[in-house]
Write a protein that holds these residues in place. Structure first.
Motif, PDB file in Angstrom:
ATOM      1  N   ILE B 251       0.841  -1.197   0.000  1.00  0.00           N
ATOM      2  CA  ILE B 251       0.000   0.000   0.000  1.00  0.00           C
ATOM      3  C   ILE B 251       0.881   1.253   0.000  1.00  0.00           C
ATOM      4  O   ILE B 251       0.656   2.201  -0.764  1.00  0.00           O
ATOM      5  CB  ILE B 251      -0.956   0.003   1.214  1.00  0.00           C
ATOM      6  CG1 ILE B 251      -2.000  -1.101   1.053  1.00  0.00           C
ATOM      7  CG2 ILE B 251      -1.648   1.360   1.365  1.00  0.00           C
ATOM      8  CD1 ILE B 251      -2.839  -1.358   2.298  1.00  0.00           C
ATOM      9  N   ALA B 252       1.930   1.229   0.828  1.00  0.00           N
ATOM     10  CA  ALA B 252       2.836   2.383   0.893  1.00  0.00           C
ATOM     11  C   ALA B 252       3.479   2.626  -0.460  1.00  0.00           C
ATOM     12  O   ALA B 252       3.597   3.766  -0.919  1.00  0.00           O
ATOM     13  CB  ALA B 252       3.890   2.144   1.965  1.00  0.00           C
ATOM     14  N   GLU B 253       3.850   1.557  -1.129  1.00  0.00           N
ATOM     15  CA  GLU B 253       4.500   1.660  -2.428  1.00  0.00           C
ATOM     16  C   GLU B 253       3.536   2.189  -3.491  1.00  0.00           C
ATOM     17  O   GLU B 253       3.921   2.965  -4.365  1.00  0.00           O
ATOM     18  CB  GLU B 253       4.996   0.263  -2.821  1.00  0.00           C
ATOM     19  CG  GLU B 253       6.039   0.246  -3.903  1.00  0.00           C
ATOM     20  CD  GLU B 253       6.376  -1.201  -4.279  1.00  0.00           C
ATOM     21  OE1 GLU B 253       6.417  -1.503  -5.467  1.00  0.00           O
ATOM     22  OE2 GLU B 253       6.541  -2.020  -3.344  1.00  0.00           O
ATOM     23  N   ALA B 254       2.268   1.786  -3.383  1.00  0.00           N
ATOM     24  CA  ALA B 254       1.274   2.190  -4.385  1.00  0.00           C
ATOM     25  C   ALA B 254       0.944   3.682  -4.284  1.00  0.00           C
ATOM     26  O   ALA B 254       0.467   4.284  -5.245  1.00  0.00           O
ATOM     27  CB  ALA B 254       0.003   1.371  -4.222  1.00  0.00           C
ATOM     28  N   GLY B 255       1.194   4.284  -3.124  1.00  0.00           N
ATOM     29  CA  GLY B 255       0.931   5.710  -2.974  1.00  0.00           C
ATOM     30  C   GLY B 255      -0.542   6.069  -2.917  1.00  0.00           C
ATOM     31  O   GLY B 255      -0.917   7.213  -3.164  1.00  0.00           O
ATOM     32  N   CYS B 256      -1.374   5.126  -2.585  1.00  0.00           N
ATOM     33  CA  CYS B 256      -2.808   5.402  -2.503  1.00  0.00           C
ATOM     34  C   CYS B 256      -3.174   5.847  -1.085  1.00  0.00           C
ATOM     35  O   CYS B 256      -2.345   5.838  -0.178  1.00  0.00           O
ATOM     36  CB  CYS B 256      -3.615   4.170  -2.891  1.00  0.00           C
ATOM     37  SG  CYS B 256      -3.291   2.753  -1.849  1.00  0.00           S
ATOM     38  N   GLY B 257      -4.413   6.251  -0.896  1.00  0.00           N
ATOM     39  CA  GLY B 257      -4.908   6.558   0.435  1.00  0.00           C
ATOM     40  C   GLY B 257      -5.691   5.380   0.982  1.00  0.00           C
ATOM     41  O   GLY B 257      -6.040   4.452   0.239  1.00  0.00           O
ATOM     42  N   VAL B 258      -5.934   5.401   2.298  1.00  0.00           N
ATOM     43  CA  VAL B 258      -6.736   4.346   2.918  1.00  0.00           C
ATOM     44  C   VAL B 258      -7.872   4.995   3.704  1.00  0.00           C
ATOM     45  O   VAL B 258      -7.655   5.976   4.421  1.00  0.00           O
ATOM     46  CB  VAL B 258      -5.877   3.468   3.853  1.00  0.00           C
ATOM     47  CG1 VAL B 258      -6.745   2.579   4.726  1.00  0.00           C
ATOM     48  CG2 VAL B 258      -4.907   2.612   3.044  1.00  0.00           C
ATOM     49  N   MET B 259      -9.079   4.484   3.512  1.00  0.00           N
ATOM     50  CA  MET B 259     -10.201   4.931   4.344  1.00  0.00           C
ATOM     51  C   MET B 259     -10.599   3.744   5.209  1.00  0.00           C
ATOM     52  O   MET B 259     -11.151   2.762   4.713  1.00  0.00           O
ATOM     53  CB  MET B 259     -11.355   5.401   3.462  1.00  0.00           C
ATOM     54  CG  MET B 259     -10.971   6.604   2.599  1.00  0.00           C
ATOM     55  SD  MET B 259     -12.136   7.946   2.744  1.00  0.00           S
ATOM     56  CE  MET B 259     -11.320   9.222   1.772  1.00  0.00           C
ATOM     57  N   PHE B 260     -10.289   3.860   6.504  1.00  0.00           N
ATOM     58  CA  PHE B 260     -10.374   2.714   7.408  1.00  0.00           C
ATOM     59  C   PHE B 260     -11.673   2.722   8.228  1.00  0.00           C
ATOM     60  O   PHE B 260     -12.053   3.735   8.787  1.00  0.00           O
ATOM     61  CB  PHE B 260      -9.177   2.743   8.361  1.00  0.00           C
ATOM     62  CG  PHE B 260      -9.074   1.540   9.253  1.00  0.00           C
ATOM     63  CD1 PHE B 260      -8.441   0.396   8.809  1.00  0.00           C
ATOM     64  CD2 PHE B 260      -9.607   1.557  10.532  1.00  0.00           C
ATOM     65  CE1 PHE B 260      -8.329  -0.721   9.631  1.00  0.00           C
ATOM     66  CE2 PHE B 260      -9.503   0.448  11.368  1.00  0.00           C
ATOM     67  CZ  PHE B 260      -8.865  -0.692  10.912  1.00  0.00           C
ATOM     68  N   GLY B 261     -12.337   1.578   8.252  1.00  0.00           N
ATOM     69  CA  GLY B 261     -13.535   1.439   9.075  1.00  0.00           C
ATOM     70  C   GLY B 261     -14.661   0.820   8.272  1.00  0.00           C
ATOM     71  O   GLY B 261     -14.453   0.412   7.132  1.00  0.00           O
ATOM     72  N   PRO B 262     -15.854   0.720   8.758  1.00  0.00           N
ATOM     73  CA  PRO B 262     -16.185   1.047  10.132  1.00  0.00           C
ATOM     74  C   PRO B 262     -15.584   0.021  11.089  1.00  0.00           C
ATOM     75  O   PRO B 262     -15.540  -1.159  10.771  1.00  0.00           O
ATOM     76  CB  PRO B 262     -17.709   0.977  10.154  1.00  0.00           C
ATOM     77  CG  PRO B 262     -18.075   0.031   9.048  1.00  0.00           C
ATOM     78  CD  PRO B 262     -17.010   0.196   8.008  1.00  0.00           C
ATOM     79  N   ALA B 263     -15.136   0.489  12.233  1.00  0.00           N
ATOM     80  CA  ALA B 263     -14.589  -0.412  13.239  1.00  0.00           C
ATOM     81  C   ALA B 263     -15.660  -0.662  14.294  1.00  0.00           C
ATOM     82  O   ALA B 263     -16.769  -0.159  14.178  1.00  0.00           O
ATOM     83  CB  ALA B 263     -13.355   0.217  13.861  1.00  0.00           C
ATOM     84  N   GLY B 264     -15.312  -1.410  15.307  1.00  0.00           N
ATOM     85  CA  GLY B 264     -16.284  -1.686  16.363  1.00  0.00           C
ATOM     86  C   GLY B 264     -17.308  -2.717  15.946  1.00  0.00           C
ATOM     87  O   GLY B 264     -18.359  -2.844  16.556  1.00  0.00           O
ATOM     88  N   CYS B 265     -17.024  -3.452  14.882  1.00  0.00           N
ATOM     89  CA  CYS B 265     -17.989  -4.453  14.398  1.00  0.00           C
ATOM     90  C   CYS B 265     -17.788  -5.787  15.109  1.00  0.00           C
ATOM     91  O   CYS B 265     -16.732  -6.062  15.659  1.00  0.00           O
ATOM     92  CB  CYS B 265     -17.827  -4.667  12.910  1.00  0.00           C
ATOM     93  SG  CYS B 265     -18.041  -3.163  11.968  1.00  0.00           S
ATOM     94  N   TYR B 266     -18.823  -6.587  15.036  1.00  0.00           N
ATOM     95  CA  TYR B 266     -18.752  -7.954  15.528  1.00  0.00           C
ATOM     96  C   TYR B 266     -17.703  -8.711  14.729  1.00  0.00           C
ATOM     97  O   TYR B 266     -17.609  -8.548  13.516  1.00  0.00           O
ATOM     98  CB  TYR B 266     -20.119  -8.614  15.346  1.00  0.00           C
ATOM     99  CG  TYR B 266     -20.217  -9.981  15.972  1.00  0.00           C
ATOM    100  CD1 TYR B 266     -20.289 -10.116  17.346  1.00  0.00           C
ATOM    101  CD2 TYR B 266     -20.242 -11.133  15.190  1.00  0.00           C
ATOM    102  CE1 TYR B 266     -20.383 -11.363  17.928  1.00  0.00           C
ATOM    103  CE2 TYR B 266     -20.336 -12.388  15.762  1.00  0.00           C
ATOM    104  CZ  TYR B 266     -20.412 -12.501  17.135  1.00  0.00           C
ATOM    105  OH  TYR B 266     -20.501 -13.731  17.709  1.00  0.00           O
ATOM    106  N   ARG B 267     -16.909  -9.519  15.420  1.00  0.00           N
ATOM    107  CA  ARG B 267     -15.885 -10.296  14.723  1.00  0.00           C
ATOM    108  C   ARG B 267     -16.500 -11.580  14.186  1.00  0.00           C
ATOM    109  O   ARG B 267     -16.563 -12.588  14.880  1.00  0.00           O
ATOM    110  CB  ARG B 267     -14.732 -10.611  15.667  1.00  0.00           C
ATOM    111  CG  ARG B 267     -13.595  -9.616  15.687  1.00  0.00           C
ATOM    112  CD  ARG B 267     -13.993  -8.179  15.835  1.00  0.00           C
ATOM    113  NE  ARG B 267     -12.860  -7.339  16.205  1.00  0.00           N
ATOM    114  CZ  ARG B 267     -12.973  -6.132  16.718  1.00  0.00           C
ATOM    115  NH1 ARG B 267     -14.170  -5.597  16.913  1.00  0.00           N
ATOM    116  NH2 ARG B 267     -11.912  -5.435  17.024  1.00  0.00           N
TER     117      ARG B 267
END
Lengths: 380, 388
Positions: B251-267
């Protein structure tokens, strides 16, 4: 095992700085200063809490692989004689990693689809098998009068398809089992149901019922007025709006989870009023249960943040995470505070998670066993 | 009339960093950030001593105004590739979710189609005072929504239609981008039979690197889509990004952004069990820009604040975590010129808190300001008494 030199948050409001806890045979054996043992956890500079309790959840009963939804026996709207314990997959509970958030006990409840949904159980949040995890079996009878019930049965043309239908079934069931002799000879299952209701009428266990809105909460309280039972309202998003009824009935309040599908937005929760209920002696607990789902462990502390924003004091929050749920479900003899003789369910934190976002759990003990230790924890 | 916000600790999210300064607002814009700005007679003064001033918060991935209606408006599921769909026409801008966002300090959101389609259409960025009758769209083509994995697969495969597998999803995704390239190179004349002209036109700014692709993907789906996109000069974000640990370097090499979530979900099973904020820390350490998303209304909009707090708990510095809910979502939805930081020239979308979000559990919004107007004000007890 000795937990040495931590700041102890007892749970009853007392905070003891630089104090030791001696753990023996899974229990808290002594609390004091200068205690000795071979095995020592250095807790100096750390905050030590009684294990947190998630007051309603069915994590472990969903069976994601087959979408079995083992938490609601929705073949009938009234099923007192089923036991949630038999639906729990301990591996699925383990996967939730509750101990990483310091949650050491959970109240496993049948889902919100049935007017009467079966018996709840209090469990530790990890263990090699279900029997080992059990803290208290048959800890409550679970019910529900929210939309989820209507949606489940009404769509099939089965009563209840309305609120009046739900209340009708609820009152009818309570009436029937209060005076079972008037109903003629009981079938096998009816006799089992009667035994369960006898525990409810004897106030041995609470009746925990899901009610979201002011109207639903007031209906349940009004409908069950003729019966002397220990009432706890779960998913009680509008408990604040139904303050008078709750105070009069001395019903306990279990808050549902707020992040899922914007629950707070849609139920207009009044957190200030809920905190006022707690100050007036109503036991208030918090949970990860939503109307038709359960959420991940992090969300328990997202609810804490909402309560803090509304002005909750630290000890008030701690009571909601420990003493109140222990009291509601009758496990105060083994859990809820850091006191000699209770289970050694202990959470050790770097920072105080009730105050600071950067706090985190470094060790969690359940019955004296270290079930979690954070790697590379460099405490401030 | 000008608005002068005095005495707050200002998290600018810009070069100035964190400063104790006054902020002056005129005609909906920030015109100065400096200590000790002298008020003029007409100025409205907001005394913010002891408070924290942040740029209006932003969520770069929501479906607000699409799901509180009886019929679903989130995905046009009649075909798997619908690049020219405009989400704007499906949104109920009067939804009370938007008003709630203002109350929680969220002043802009990127509203996007759902993830049933491989390519779902155009997302927009709108200010959250839209429910008050002031619909201001900051970017009418903020991103092109795409989705990998289980969602398009089940939406179409279960009906016996393509895509029924991940490999078919990637094939169709590449085929569309190649068709757009051919279309562009031929001077917008070459139209393959598979796509209509408007569908190809929608892809042109994407291939020019002007509009990012916003890709719903997790785990190995991320690896697959990054590999395909090596062949195209596009900007993109990996959205949701659960189970990132094995792919951090890529991901770092690709130079893209990351939109993380939603978190707090049931596993549950699959990607859902791999939500881990340690991944956010790893991405940050590799220089990847991460934004927090609520996927509202799936999670409540203010969950981005709690997510930023979880990132801090996992070891991300507070200021960086706050960029994850201000600057970075603005940057990756093409709105950085207007919002995302507190600098002269930017829109006066501002939030005052009584503590620092992502650091203090009790931090609560005291004022929300959009385009220079106070749109939400917390009534403090003493103040309420004064009014009574």
């Amino acid at each position: 095992m000795l937990i040495k030199g931590g700041t102890l948050h007892i749970g009853d409001g007392r905070i003891l700085p630089d104090t030791d806890i001696l753990v023996q045979n899974g229990k808290i054996a002594a609390i004091g200063t200068g205690l000795m043992d071979k095995e020592v956890i250095d807790a100096s500079g750390k905050e030590v809490f009684p294990g947190f309790i998630d007051a309603a959840d069915y994590a472990g009963c969903i069976d994601m692989a087959y979408h079995a939804h083992d938490y609601s026996e929705n073949s009938s709207p009234v099923v007192p004689y089923v036991n949630i314990k038999h639906s729990v997959d301990p591996d699925e509970v383990e996967r939730q990693e509750f101990y990483k958030s310091g949650i050491t006990s959970m109240v496993m409840v049948p889902g919100n689809k049935n007017v009467i949904g079966g018996m709840a159980a209090v469990l530790k949040t990890t263990g090699i098998n279900i029997n080992q995890m059990v803290v208290k079996e048959q800890a409550a009878l679970k019910g529900s009068v929210i939309n989820t019930v209507k949606e489940t049965f009404g769509s099939r043309g089965v009563k209840p398809s309305t609120r009046m239908g739900m209340m009708n079934l609820l009152k009818e069931t309570f009436a029937k089992y209060q005076k079972p002799e008037e109903c003629g000879k009981l079938s096998y299952i009816e006799a089992k149901n009667r035994d369960i209701f006898q525990k409810v009428f004897a106030k041995e266990v609470p009746f925990v019922v899901a009610a979201n809105t002011k109207a639903e909460i007031e209906s349940v309280i009004e409908g069950l007025k003729p019966y002397d039972v220990k009432l706890a309202i779960c998913n009680a998003y509008q408990a604040g709006q139904a303050k008078e009824a709750i105070l009069e009935a001395k019903a306990a309040v279990i808050l549902g989870e707020f992040s899922h599908m914007s629950s707070e937005v849609h139920y207009d929760t009044d957190f200030e009023a809920i905190l006022e209920l707690e100050r007036q002696g109503i036991p208030v607990a918090i949970s990860l249960l939503t109307d038709d789902n359960v959420l991940g462990r992090e969300c328990l502390f997202w609810t804490v943040s909402k309560l803090k924003k509304a002005g909750a004091a630290e000890e008030q929050i701690l009571r909601m995470l420990t003493v109140h749920p222990a009291e509601i479900f009758g496990i105060a003899d083994v859990a809820g505070t850091l006191e000699v003789g209770k289970d050694a369910d202990i959470v050790i934190c770097c920072g105080n998670p009730i105050e600071a976002c950067d706090a985190y759990v470094t060790e969690t003990l359940i019955r004296g066993q270290m079930v979690y230790r954070k790697e590379e924890a460099v405490c401030c | 009339m000008r608005l002068l916000i005095k005495g707050a600790v200002v998290y600018t999210m810009a070069e100035q960093g964190v400063v104790h300064a006054d902020v002056l607002v005129q005609d909906g814009k920030i015109i100065a950030v400096a200590p000790g700005i002298a008020p003029e007679q007409e100025d409205q003064i907001l005394h913010a001593e002891g408070m924290y001033l942040l740029p209006g918060l932003m969520d770069g991935h929501v479906h607000l105004g699409l799901m509180d209606m009886e019929s679903g408006e989130i995905s046009e599921t009649t075909a798997p590739v619908t690049p020219d769909m405009e989400i704007e026409y499906s949104v109920d801008f009067a939804s009370k979710d938007f008003t709630y966002c203002m109350k929680e300090g969220i002043t802009s959101v990127c509203i996007i189609p759902g993830s049933s389609n491989i390519i779902g259409g155009k997302g927009i960025v709108v200010k959250t005072n839209c429910a008050e009758g002031k619909k201001e769209i900051l970017n009418s083509y903020a991103c092109m929504k795409a989705a990998m994995g289980g969602n398009p697969q089940s939406a179409f495969g279960r009906r016996g239609k393509a895509p029924a597998t991940r490999m078919e999803i990637l094939r169709q995704f590449r085929a569309y981008l190649e068709a757009v390239r051919l279309f562009t190179e031929s001077g917008e004349r070459e139209i393959t039979s598979a796509y209509r002209r408007s569908e190809l036109l929608a892809g042109v700014p994407v291939l020019e690197g002007k509009v990012p692709i916003k890709i719903h993907c997790t785990r190995h789906d991320m690896a697959a889509v990054m590999q395909v996109l090596k062949d195209f000069p596009v900007k993109y974000t990996l959205d949701h990004a659960w189970g990132t640990a094995p792919y951090v370097d890529q991901i770092a090499e690709a130079g893209c952004g990351v939109m993380f979530g939603p978190a707090g979900c049931y596993r549950g099973l699959g990607e859902g069990r791999e939500i881990d904020f340690r991944d956010v820390r790893s991405l940050y350490e590799k220089g990847v820009e991460v934004a927090m998303i609520s996927d509202a209304p799936l999670l409540s909009p203010e969950s981005i604040i709690y997510e930023a707090g979880e990132a801090v708990s996992a070891g991300v510095p507070v200021e960086e975590a706050l960029k994850m809910i201000t600057l970075y979502p603005a940057r990756w939805t093409g709105c950085e010129e207007r919002i995302g930081s507190i600098e002269p020239g930017k829109d006066a979308d501002l939030v005052l808190f009584n503590g620092l979000p992502a650091r203090d559990v009790h931090a609560r919004v005291m004022y929300t300001i959009i385009s220079g107007n106070i749109v939400y004000k917390m009534m403090i007890e003493e103040e309420a008494k004064k009014i009574c």
